[in-house]
Design a protein around this motif. Sequence first.
Motif, PDB file in Angstrom:
ATOM      1  N   ALA A  81      -5.952  -6.924  -2.352  1.00  0.00           N
ATOM      2  CA  ALA A  81      -6.521  -6.663  -1.033  1.00  0.00           C
ATOM      3  C   ALA A  81      -5.606  -7.163   0.079  1.00  0.00           C
ATOM      4  CB  ALA A  81      -7.897  -7.326  -0.927  1.00  0.00           C
ATOM      5  N   ALA A  82      -5.003  -8.337  -0.127  1.00  0.00           N
ATOM      6  CA  ALA A  82      -4.117  -8.883   0.894  1.00  0.00           C
ATOM      7  C   ALA A  82      -2.853  -8.040   1.047  1.00  0.00           C
ATOM      8  CB  ALA A  82      -3.756 -10.329   0.548  1.00  0.00           C
ATOM      9  N   LEU A  83      -2.285  -7.596  -0.067  1.00  0.00           N
ATOM     10  CA  LEU A  83      -1.086  -6.755   0.014  1.00  0.00           C
ATOM     11  C   LEU A  83      -1.390  -5.417   0.674  1.00  0.00           C
ATOM     12  CD1 LEU A  83       0.626  -7.357  -3.455  1.00  0.00           C
ATOM     13  CD2 LEU A  83       1.214  -8.367  -1.255  1.00  0.00           C
ATOM     14  N   TYR A  84      -2.574  -4.867   0.439  1.00  0.00           N
ATOM     15  CA  TYR A  84      -2.928  -3.608   1.089  1.00  0.00           C
ATOM     16  C   TYR A  84      -3.038  -3.793   2.596  1.00  0.00           C
ATOM     17  CZ  TYR A  84      -5.181   0.888   1.850  1.00  0.00           C
ATOM     18  OH  TYR A  84      -5.472   2.151   2.290  1.00  0.00           O
ATOM     19  N   ALA A  85      -3.634  -4.920   3.022  1.00  0.00           N
ATOM     20  CA  ALA A  85      -3.719  -5.189   4.455  1.00  0.00           C
ATOM     21  C   ALA A  85      -2.339  -5.383   5.066  1.00  0.00           C
ATOM     22  CB  ALA A  85      -4.594  -6.418   4.704  1.00  0.00           C
ATOM     23  N   ARG A 128      -2.176   6.766   0.191  1.00  0.00           N
ATOM     24  CA  ARG A 128      -1.525   6.870  -1.107  1.00  0.00           C
ATOM     25  C   ARG A 128      -0.235   6.067  -1.136  1.00  0.00           C
ATOM     26  NH1 ARG A 128       0.557  12.483  -4.037  1.00  0.00           N
ATOM     27  NH2 ARG A 128       1.451  11.469  -5.889  1.00  0.00           N
ATOM     28  N   GLU A 129       0.530   6.091  -0.065  1.00  0.00           N
ATOM     29  CA  GLU A 129       1.760   5.308  -0.015  1.00  0.00           C
ATOM     30  C   GLU A 129       1.456   3.811  -0.061  1.00  0.00           C
ATOM     31  OE1 GLU A 129       3.678   6.586   3.512  1.00  0.00           O
ATOM     32  OE2 GLU A 129       4.432   8.467   2.656  1.00  0.00           O
ATOM     33  N   ARG A 130       0.436   3.388   0.663  1.00  0.00           N
ATOM     34  CA  ARG A 130       0.065   1.964   0.621  1.00  0.00           C
ATOM     35  C   ARG A 130      -0.383   1.563  -0.772  1.00  0.00           C
ATOM     36  NH1 ARG A 130      -3.384   3.565   5.113  1.00  0.00           N
ATOM     37  NH2 ARG A 130      -2.116   3.679   7.003  1.00  0.00           N
ATOM     38  N   ARG A 131      -1.125   2.439  -1.434  1.00  0.00           N
ATOM     39  CA  ARG A 131      -1.578   2.124  -2.789  1.00  0.00           C
ATOM     40  C   ARG A 131      -0.407   1.979  -3.736  1.00  0.00           C
ATOM     41  NH1 ARG A 131      -4.242   6.990  -5.574  1.00  0.00           N
ATOM     42  NH2 ARG A 131      -1.997   7.464  -5.622  1.00  0.00           N
ATOM     43  N   ASP A 132       0.585   2.859  -3.630  1.00  0.00           N
ATOM     44  CA  ASP A 132       1.756   2.752  -4.496  1.00  0.00           C
ATOM     45  C   ASP A 132       2.512   1.455  -4.246  1.00  0.00           C
ATOM     46  OD1 ASP A 132       1.076   5.224  -5.480  1.00  0.00           O
ATOM     47  OD2 ASP A 132       2.492   6.338  -4.218  1.00  0.00           O
ATOM     48  N   VAL A 133       2.628   1.065  -2.984  1.00  0.00           N
ATOM     49  CA  VAL A 133       3.328  -0.184  -2.659  1.00  0.00           C
ATOM     50  C   VAL A 133       2.561  -1.386  -3.198  1.00  0.00           C
ATOM     51  CG1 VAL A 133       4.026  -1.676  -0.743  1.00  0.00           C
ATOM     52  CG2 VAL A 133       4.527   0.767  -0.670  1.00  0.00           C
ATOM     53  N   VAL A 134       1.240  -1.374  -3.093  1.00  0.00           N
ATOM     54  CA  VAL A 134       0.437  -2.484  -3.606  1.00  0.00           C
ATOM     55  C   VAL A 134       0.571  -2.593  -5.120  1.00  0.00           C
ATOM     56  CG1 VAL A 134      -1.925  -3.300  -3.916  1.00  0.00           C
ATOM     57  CG2 VAL A 134      -1.182  -2.480  -1.691  1.00  0.00           C
ATOM     58  N   LEU A 135       0.533  -1.476  -5.813  1.00  0.00           N
ATOM     59  CA  LEU A 135       0.705  -1.507  -7.270  1.00  0.00           C
ATOM     60  C   LEU A 135       2.068  -2.064  -7.660  1.00  0.00           C
ATOM     61  CD1 LEU A 135      -0.932   1.898  -8.295  1.00  0.00           C
ATOM     62  CD2 LEU A 135      -1.891  -0.394  -8.498  1.00  0.00           C
ATOM     63  N   ALA A 136       3.093  -1.711  -6.906  1.00  0.00           N
ATOM     64  CA  ALA A 136       4.415  -2.272  -7.181  1.00  0.00           C
ATOM     65  C   ALA A 136       4.445  -3.774  -6.920  1.00  0.00           C
ATOM     66  CB  ALA A 136       5.468  -1.560  -6.329  1.00  0.00           C
ATOM     67  N   GLY A 137       3.768  -4.228  -5.857  1.00  0.00           N
ATOM     68  CA  GLY A 137       3.742  -5.653  -5.572  1.00  0.00           C
ATOM     69  C   GLY A 137       2.960  -6.456  -6.592  1.00  0.00           C
ATOM     70  N   LEU A 138       2.000  -5.825  -7.277  1.00  0.00           N
ATOM     71  CA  LEU A 138       1.220  -6.539  -8.290  1.00  0.00           C
ATOM     72  C   LEU A 138       1.969  -6.696  -9.605  1.00  0.00           C
ATOM     73  CD1 LEU A 138      -2.355  -5.055  -7.819  1.00  0.00           C
ATOM     74  CD2 LEU A 138      -1.563  -7.327  -7.194  1.00  0.00           C
ATOM     75  N   VAL A 150       9.278   4.935  -1.269  1.00  0.00           N
ATOM     76  CA  VAL A 150       8.237   5.855  -0.804  1.00  0.00           C
ATOM     77  C   VAL A 150       8.666   6.534   0.486  1.00  0.00           C
ATOM     78  CG1 VAL A 150       5.891   5.931   0.142  1.00  0.00           C
ATOM     79  CG2 VAL A 150       6.336   4.706  -1.981  1.00  0.00           C
ATOM     80  N   ARG A 151       9.273   5.761   1.378  1.00  0.00           N
ATOM     81  CA  ARG A 151       9.721   6.345   2.649  1.00  0.00           C
ATOM     82  C   ARG A 151      10.830   7.375   2.414  1.00  0.00           C
ATOM     83  NH1 ARG A 151       9.143   4.828   7.943  1.00  0.00           N
ATOM     84  NH2 ARG A 151      10.813   5.437   9.370  1.00  0.00           N
TER      85      ARG A 151
END
Length: 391
Positions: free
Chosen positions: A287-291, A194-204, A371-372
Motif C-alpha cells: 500500500a505504501a509503495l502504491y501511494a 496498471r503501471e503503478r501496479r507493475d512498479v509495486v510488484l517489482a518493488g515487493l 514501464v515509461r
Amino acid sequence: MNRRISMLLACACALAQAFFLFAYHPIRRRVLGSDPALLVRHERQVLGVDLDGFAVRDLGRPGGWVPQLVFVVVCAVLVYAVLRAGRGGRPRFGGTVLALSGAMLLAAGLAELTGPALDPGSQGSTLSAGEWLVRARLEGAAGLPEQFALWTLWLPVLTWTQAWLVQRWALVGEAPGKADVADDSATPLLATARERRDVVLAGLIPAVLLALAGGRVLRHTNVRELDHSSLTFDPELWLPYHPPALVETWSGVLYPALRLRPLSTENTAPWLATLAICLVFLSVLAAALYAVAAHATAGRPLRLVMNCWYATVLSALAGALAETALPPLIAPRLAPPDGQLLGVVLGDAIRFGAVWGWAPGAACVGAALLVRRRGERTRPSTDKEQLSHAE
C-alpha cells in the motif's frame, strides 16, 4: 517549502536534539548527584518508550557519542529534504508526517549501525558483514535510537505546521522569502493504475526474497522438545541447522519476524503467527509503495528511492507493532534483560528497514523506467492508428 525556511526548521530541530542528547545526563548528574540508584529512579518512560536512553553518557570513547552525532546530522539532512519536497500548493499533512517519521527512523537505524565500527574491541581485527551486523543487534537490543526518534517526532511536525501557518501572513511571509512557486513542469512518472501496479510488484520482489531467506533467530520459546532440557532461541543449539552461506552472512540484520518459512525447531502455532506478521509487513509495504508511485514525478529517481526507503522503514514499524500485539500463549517470548520488549522488536524492525530499504526503491525506479520506456514505444503506433482512422 521555501529553501530558507526548510533549512531553518531542519537546523532548529537538529540543535534541539543535539542539546538534549549531549546535555541531558551532565545536567541530571549535576542536579541529582552521582548516586546510581537515584539516577536510575529518575529515568523517564512514556507509553513504554524510553526518553533518555539514547542520550550521551560517555564522551571518553567514540562509541559513546558518535552514533548520536550521526543521528543528528543525518536526521537534519533528511528532514530538510522532506520539507523541500513539498513545493507550492496546499501541503499534504499526512504524507509529510509519514515522510518525516520515516526519515527520523531511518536516521536512527543508520546511527545504531555505526556502533560496531566504533567499538574499540574490534580494532586490529577485520569484522565480516555477519559479525558486524550481529554485533549491531546485540549492542542495540533495546532500540534506543529508534525510541528517541519516535518521541521527538513532534518537534519537526510541530515546527513545520507552524511554518506553513505563518507563511500565510503577508508581513511575516516576506521576511524569510517568498514561497517557492509550484513546479507545473513536473509530470507524473506513472500515468495509469496498471503501471503503478507493475512498479509495486517489482518493488515487493526484494522484500519477498528477504522474507524467504528469513532470519534464523527466534524471539519465543515455543519450540519442539528435543534431547536438551533448556530452552533457547537459537536453532543451532538444538539441531545442526546451517542455512545457505548468503543467509548465514546477512541474517544478523534480517528482522526475525520477517520469515515465510518455518525453522527446523519451531512449532506450527508460532510460525503461523510469524507468517501473519510477515503478511502485515508486505501488505503495508504494498500500500505504501502504491501511494509513493502515485505521486512520483518524472526526472527525480532519487526522491522515489528515498520515499520507498521511508515506506520500507514504516512498514517494518507496522510489523513490529503487530508482533507486540501477539498473544503470549501463541509465542511465549523470551524476556529481554531490561524488560523492554517494544524496544527490542522496534530495533530489529528499524535496523532491517534501514539496511534493506534501498532495495525496494531501486526495484521501483528500474521498473518505472522500463514501464515509461514501454509506454513511449507504444504511444507513436497508437497516434498513427488514430490519424489513419481520422483520415
